[in-house]
Motif scaffolding. Structure first.
Motif, PDB file in Angstrom:
ATOM      1  N   ASN A 144      51.283 -25.121   4.302  1.00 39.95           N
ATOM      2  CA  ASN A 144      51.028 -24.095   5.316  1.00 39.95           C
ATOM      3  C   ASN A 144      51.002 -24.756   6.679  1.00 39.95           C
ATOM      4  O   ASN A 144      50.213 -25.682   6.900  1.00 39.95           O
ATOM      5  N   LYS A 145      51.856 -24.294   7.595  1.00 41.14           N
ATOM      6  CA  LYS A 145      51.896 -24.900   8.933  1.00 41.14           C
ATOM      7  C   LYS A 145      52.058 -23.819   9.988  1.00 41.14           C
ATOM      8  O   LYS A 145      52.834 -22.875   9.805  1.00 41.14           O
ATOM      9  N   ILE A 146      51.321 -24.004  11.083  1.00 44.01           N
ATOM     10  CA  ILE A 146      51.459 -23.095  12.220  1.00 44.01           C
ATOM     11  C   ILE A 146      52.370 -23.756  13.248  1.00 44.01           C
ATOM     12  O   ILE A 146      52.099 -24.879  13.688  1.00 44.01           O
ATOM     13  N   HIS A 147      53.455 -23.098  13.574  1.00 39.35           N
ATOM     14  CA  HIS A 147      54.406 -23.654  14.546  1.00 39.35           C
ATOM     15  C   HIS A 147      54.929 -22.573  15.474  1.00 39.35           C
ATOM     16  O   HIS A 147      55.097 -21.422  15.067  1.00 39.35           O
ATOM     17  N   PHE A 148      55.251 -22.996  16.710  1.00 38.13           N
ATOM     18  CA  PHE A 148      55.954 -22.068  17.595  1.00 38.13           C
ATOM     19  C   PHE A 148      57.441 -22.134  17.278  1.00 38.13           C
ATOM     20  O   PHE A 148      57.941 -23.145  16.765  1.00 38.13           O
ATOM     21  N   LEU A 149      58.123 -21.058  17.561  1.00 39.90           N
ATOM     22  CA  LEU A 149      59.588 -21.005  17.484  1.00 39.90           C
ATOM     23  C   LEU A 149      60.068 -20.460  18.815  1.00 39.90           C
ATOM     24  O   LEU A 149      59.722 -19.338  19.183  1.00 39.90           O
ATOM     25  N   GLU A 150      60.812 -21.254  19.549  1.00 31.56           N
ATOM     26  CA  GLU A 150      61.338 -20.791  20.834  1.00 31.56           C
ATOM     27  C   GLU A 150      62.855 -20.854  20.825  1.00 31.56           C
ATOM     28  O   GLU A 150      63.444 -21.866  20.432  1.00 31.56           O
ATOM     29  N   VAL A 174      59.737 -16.475  22.329  1.00 29.62           N
ATOM     30  CA  VAL A 174      58.909 -17.465  21.633  1.00 29.62           C
ATOM     31  C   VAL A 174      57.914 -16.697  20.778  1.00 29.62           C
ATOM     32  O   VAL A 174      57.494 -15.591  21.125  1.00 29.62           O
ATOM     33  N   HIS A 175      57.590 -17.242  19.623  1.00 25.47           N
ATOM     34  CA  HIS A 175      56.491 -16.720  18.825  1.00 25.47           C
ATOM     35  C   HIS A 175      55.865 -17.866  18.053  1.00 25.47           C
ATOM     36  O   HIS A 175      56.402 -18.984  18.040  1.00 25.47           O
ATOM     37  N   CYS A 176      54.700 -17.607  17.469  1.00 23.45           N
ATOM     38  CA  CYS A 176      53.966 -18.670  16.789  1.00 23.45           C
ATOM     39  C   CYS A 176      53.271 -18.054  15.583  1.00 23.45           C
ATOM     40  O   CYS A 176      52.433 -17.168  15.743  1.00 23.45           O
ATOM     41  N   VAL A 177      53.656 -18.484  14.397  1.00 24.47           N
ATOM     42  CA  VAL A 177      53.049 -17.932  13.181  1.00 24.47           C
ATOM     43  C   VAL A 177      52.780 -19.062  12.186  1.00 24.47           C
ATOM     44  O   VAL A 177      53.240 -20.187  12.366  1.00 24.47           O
ATOM     45  N   GLN A 178      52.041 -18.715  11.133  1.00 28.67           N
ATOM     46  CA  GLN A 178      51.838 -19.683  10.057  1.00 28.67           C
ATOM     47  C   GLN A 178      52.898 -19.476   8.972  1.00 28.67           C
ATOM     48  O   GLN A 178      53.093 -18.350   8.500  1.00 28.67           O
ATOM     49  N   TYR A 179      53.561 -20.562   8.607  1.00 35.66           N
ATOM     50  CA  TYR A 179      54.590 -20.497   7.577  1.00 35.66           C
ATOM     51  C   TYR A 179      54.069 -21.088   6.271  1.00 35.66           C
ATOM     52  O   TYR A 179      53.337 -22.076   6.291  1.00 35.66           O
ATOM     53  N   THR A 180      54.489 -20.490   5.173  1.00 34.91           N
ATOM     54  CA  THR A 180      54.222 -21.051   3.858  1.00 34.91           C
ATOM     55  C   THR A 180      55.562 -21.296   3.182  1.00 34.91           C
ATOM     56  O   THR A 180      56.443 -20.437   3.223  1.00 34.91           O
ATOM     57  N   GLY A 181      55.693 -22.455   2.566  1.00 34.67           N
ATOM     58  CA  GLY A 181      56.940 -22.753   1.865  1.00 34.67           C
ATOM     59  C   GLY A 181      56.900 -24.137   1.254  1.00 34.67           C
ATOM     60  O   GLY A 181      55.842 -24.768   1.161  1.00 34.67           O
ATOM     61  N   VAL A 182      58.061 -24.600   0.868  1.00 38.66           N
ATOM     62  CA  VAL A 182      58.190 -25.929   0.277  1.00 38.66           C
ATOM     63  C   VAL A 182      58.862 -26.822   1.317  1.00 38.66           C
ATOM     64  O   VAL A 182      59.730 -26.358   2.063  1.00 38.66           O
ATOM     65  N   THR A 183      58.432 -28.074   1.384  1.00 43.36           N
ATOM     66  CA  THR A 183      59.063 -28.944   2.378  1.00 43.36           C
ATOM     67  C   THR A 183      60.520 -29.190   1.977  1.00 43.36           C
ATOM     68  O   THR A 183      60.863 -29.246   0.783  1.00 43.36           O
ATOM     69  N   LEU A 184      61.351 -29.330   2.985  1.00 43.35           N
ATOM     70  CA  LEU A 184      62.762 -29.620   2.730  1.00 43.35           C
ATOM     71  C   LEU A 184      62.883 -30.962   2.004  1.00 43.35           C
ATOM     72  O   LEU A 184      63.779 -31.160   1.177  1.00 43.35           O
ATOM     73  N   LYS A 185      61.957 -31.863   2.295  1.00 41.36           N
ATOM     74  CA  LYS A 185      61.948 -33.175   1.650  1.00 41.36           C
ATOM     75  C   LYS A 185      61.854 -33.034   0.137  1.00 41.36           C
ATOM     76  O   LYS A 185      62.637 -33.637  -0.611  1.00 41.36           O
ATOM     77  N   VAL A 186      60.905 -32.222  -0.318  1.00 42.91           N
ATOM     78  CA  VAL A 186      60.740 -32.024  -1.766  1.00 42.91           C
ATOM     79  C   VAL A 186      62.009 -31.423  -2.372  1.00 42.91           C
ATOM     80  O   VAL A 186      62.469 -31.846  -3.432  1.00 42.91           O
ATOM     81  N   VAL A 246      62.024 -25.597  11.473  1.00 42.30           N
ATOM     82  CA  VAL A 246      62.358 -26.905  12.047  1.00 42.30           C
ATOM     83  C   VAL A 246      61.414 -27.134  13.227  1.00 42.30           C
ATOM     84  O   VAL A 246      61.755 -26.860  14.381  1.00 42.30           O
ATOM     85  N   PRO A 247      60.187 -27.608  12.961  1.00 39.42           N
ATOM     86  CA  PRO A 247      59.123 -27.616  13.964  1.00 39.42           C
ATOM     87  C   PRO A 247      59.517 -28.297  15.279  1.00 39.42           C
ATOM     88  O   PRO A 247      60.048 -29.409  15.278  1.00 39.42           O
ATOM     89  N   GLY A 248      59.256 -27.592  16.380  1.00 38.61           N
ATOM     90  CA  GLY A 248      59.483 -28.154  17.705  1.00 38.61           C
ATOM     91  C   GLY A 248      60.915 -28.080  18.199  1.00 38.61           C
ATOM     92  O   GLY A 248      61.186 -28.390  19.355  1.00 38.61           O
ATOM     93  N   TRP A 249      61.835 -27.685  17.324  1.00 33.71           N
ATOM     94  CA  TRP A 249      63.254 -27.650  17.706  1.00 33.71           C
ATOM     95  C   TRP A 249      63.699 -26.235  18.026  1.00 33.71           C
ATOM     96  O   TRP A 249      63.077 -25.257  17.613  1.00 33.71           O
ATOM     97  N   GLU A 250      64.806 -26.134  18.757  1.00 26.01           N
ATOM     98  CA  GLU A 250      65.283 -24.836  19.229  1.00 26.01           C
ATOM     99  C   GLU A 250      65.475 -23.845  18.081  1.00 26.01           C
ATOM    100  O   GLU A 250      65.898 -24.214  16.987  1.00 26.01           O
ATOM    101  N   GLY A 251      65.157 -22.586  18.352  1.00 28.05           N
ATOM    102  CA  GLY A 251      65.140 -21.553  17.329  1.00 28.05           C
ATOM    103  C   GLY A 251      66.450 -21.419  16.562  1.00 28.05           C
ATOM    104  O   GLY A 251      66.443 -21.082  15.375  1.00 28.05           O
ATOM    105  N   ASN A 252      67.558 -21.695  17.204  1.00 21.81           N
ATOM    106  CA  ASN A 252      68.855 -21.503  16.556  1.00 21.81           C
ATOM    107  C   ASN A 252      69.016 -22.319  15.269  1.00 21.81           C
ATOM    108  O   ASN A 252      69.759 -21.921  14.373  1.00 21.81           O
ATOM    109  N   VAL A 253      68.344 -23.462  15.178  1.00 19.33           N
ATOM    110  CA  VAL A 253      68.481 -24.277  13.963  1.00 19.33           C
ATOM    111  C   VAL A 253      67.537 -23.814  12.840  1.00 19.33           C
ATOM    112  O   VAL A 253      67.651 -24.290  11.713  1.00 19.33           O
TER     113      VAL A 253
END
Lengths: 420, 225
Positions: A144-150, A174-186, A246-253
């Protein structure tokens, strides 16, 4: 959803909502009070029973909040399917954006994906190409992570000067929500990376099948394949049932309706990372792969759509965020950037997430030039617009994180202005 | 219960009470969870549509500028204009050469796109707008060839295919460089930003109200009824 029983009521509701909307749009005079609801009288809602449970099986905001909506700029794009709607930042507080108010940017409309038929394909330079159903993604370890998306184009209309008169339009991508999911790493570990793996291509399953290249380092660092926002499943507008975070990176990705991840040894140079989302400088050359969103802030209230209604004690409220890390400090200026003082950050401060700041003041009708300036934990300080233009010119569209100026006038109205 | 057994129970209880309650720790060691199924070559083939600058991923097929003109006029010209000049606010596809450093840059396939694949891959996945992935491979090659021809990148007789892919040279291929903000914008890092008398008294130099392009409330849809 409320179900009006007669036409008259519906019409009256529409009228009320319209009046509230106008007040929010600019006029500082609020809708007149109704004396029959005010002391010493006892209001209708105190005498009568309200609707019971279950009537509002999925609850909506109060009917008096109908003006709190995403808004569009119709002249901006050729068609609503490939367009943008803006978060009403001036009507929100705290750091979390309600799901239904998160700005939208679609390239081929909202895909309506049946979760039973959802599949995520993971292939390319992997030991074992895999397909995951939604239920399978949900069986993997969760974060669970809270991140902005701009959106990279947030404030993009303001490069040449003050243009749109509303915080929603100047900063609402821009918006900021909490996401739940599996890490891309896993996920990648499940397939096993080949030694020459260096880039990942993420692709959407919508009618634009949007695709972007992401360096493997970022993919393994903090990316999330997310299916929930603020606890509930993603909204269709935000990529239901699965999007890339994609935390901290532009919304398009942050590819929505994610259908495919392909591992490669070099970037793809897709249309979205060449013709779009590259930053054209004055000399005609363009920066590419400018993924990171630099530190930025804006005073959300007062702002042109949220004027000051009364003199005396007032609260200035705003949002700050940085794609490089945590917000460390936000400063406020009342004189267009000549003098600064530290604002008060209230609420949690997370990595690559929005923070809420306040500055309280007694205002007696003097004209002010309000600005905010964010600083992150890497020491990056949000630059003035002129400092930004000096390096980038005015043609880059994307990544405008310059300091915003609101002119607060004697009557409480606020205007988006440029200062020099 | 025997005395000994009772003692044993007491000891067990004592340990149970004394032992700290430990939460499960997140284990980051890579592990195969046995979740997900192997993607078959047949499944992959249906979705594997991306094409790279070197042409990897391009499908079999070929298309001429001449055939492309027909596809283009049929399926593209309504939005992009007969000569790629754009109708209304739809993207312009041609012209714009030499404008990138001007006050009004015109970014088109000819003036801005760095690679053939950037165009080809995009058309393949998302065009025609509203009828994505409907072109045959030959139509895809042909219409791409025609858009290149509109930009004077290939001649009227050109036929695009995997074989001729590398002959296409995009004019603005050298027009891009990797993000260098941490170097060129180093001045924005400052642990001690100015707080007092940072500039001369400030004047307003521009008004959004004077530009007058902010949408009014009539253009907006209302919330849920």
């Amino acid at each position: 959803m409320t179900q009006p029983t007669d036409k008259k009521r519906t019409t009256r509701r529409r009228f009320l909502a319209g009046a509230a909307g106008l007040a929010a749009a600019g006029a500082s005079s609020a809708r007149a009070d109704n004396a029959k609801n005010l002391p010493p009288n006892v209001a209708d809602w105190t005498r009568q029973l309200g609707e019971g449970v279950g009537v509002r099986a999925y609850g909506n905001p109060s009917k008096y909040e109908k003006h709190v909506i995403r808004r569009t700029v119709p002249w901006l794009t050729a068609t609503p399917e490939s367009s943008v709607s803006f978060t009403p930042l001036h009507q929100l507080d705290g750091i979390i954006t309600p799901n239904g108010l998160c700005f939208e940017r679609h390239h081929g409309g909202i895909a309506e994906i049946d979760p039973n038929d959802y599949r995520l394909m993971l292939h390319g330079l992997v030991e074992k190409p895999l397909i995951f159903a939604l239920d399978e993604l949900k069986r993997l370890p969760r974060v669970n992570k809270i991140h902005f998306l701009e959106c990279a184009a947030n404030s993009g209309m303001e490069w040449r000067g003050a243009q749109l008169n509303g915080c929603q339009y100047t900063h609402g991508m821009v918006h900021c929500v909490q996401y739940t999911g599996v890490t891309l790493k896993v996920l990648l570990e499940q397939a096993g990376l080949k030694p020459n793996a260096k880039w990942i291509m993420a692709e959407g399953g919508d009618a634009a099948a949007m695709n972007r290249s992401i360096p493997l380092g970022k993919a393994l660092d903090d990316c999330i394949v997310a299916y929930r926002m603020n606890g509930e499943m993603l909204r269709p507008e935000q990529g239901y049932p699965v999007r890339l975070v994609v935390p901290g990176w532009e919304g398009n990705v942050w590819v929505k309706w994610l259908r495919r991840l392909k591992v490669g040894d070099q970037p793809w140079f897709t249309r979205e990372e060449t013709s779009k989302y590259t930053d054209l400088l004055e000399n005609g050359k363009a920066r590419q792969f400018t993924f990171l969103m630099d530190a930025k802030s804006v005073i959300t209230s007062p702002s042109p759509q949220a004027p000051v209604k009364q003199k005396g004690f007032n609260v200035i409220s705003g949002l700050a965020w940085s794609g490089r890390g945590k917000i460390k400090r936000v400063d406020i200026s009342l004189d267009g950037g000549r003098n600064w003082r530290a604002a008060r950050i209230d609420g949690p401060v997370f990595d690559k997430a929005c923070v809420r700041f306040y500055y309280e003041l007694d205002w007696n009708g003097e004209e002010l030039l309000l600005q905010s300036r964010a600083m992150d934990d890497t020491g990056y300080v949000q630059p003035g617009k002129d400092a930004l233009r000096k390096i980038r010119g005015v043609n880059s569209i994307y990544h405008n994180n310059g300091i915003q100026t609101w002119a607060l006038k004697a009557d409480g109205e606020v205007e988006n202005v440029e200062v020099g | 219960m025997s005395r000994l057994a009772r003692l044993g129970l007491a000891v067990t209880l004592l340990f149970a009470l004394a032992a700290p309650v430990r939460a499960q720790v997140k284990d980051d060691t890579p592990r195969n969870y046995g979740v997900g199924r192997v993607a078959t070559p047949g499944q992959i083939a249906g979705w594997d549509i991306d094409v790279r600058p070197d042409g990897r991923g391009a499908p079999p097929g070929r298309g001429s500028v001449k055939d492309g003109e027909k596809v283009y006029l049929d399926k593209c010209a309504a939005c992009h204009g007969e000569f790629g000049e754009s109708a209304g606010r739809w993207p312009q596809l041609a012209q714009g050469k030499g404008t990138l450093a001007s006050h009004d840059p015109v970014k088109t396939v000819g003036s801005y796109f760095p690679y053939l694949s950037s165009v080809f891959d995009y058309i393949r996945r998302s065009m025609p707008f509203g009828d994505a992935e409907s072109l045959s491979n030959d139509e895809l090659y042909a219409v791409t060839a025609y858009v290149l021809n509109l930009n004077d990148i290939v001649d009227d007789k050109f036929v695009l295919s995997k074989e001729t892919w590398s002959r296409v040279k995009m004019p603005n291929q050298g027009g891009f460089f990797d993000d260098d903000r941490e170097k060129t914008e180093k001045a924005f890092w400052n642990s001690n930003p100015c707080m007092k008398d940072c500039r001369e008294p400030v004047k307003i130099t521009g008004h959004a109200q004077a530009v007058d392009v902010t949408p009014d409330e009539k253009t907006q849809k209302r919330g849920v009824e």
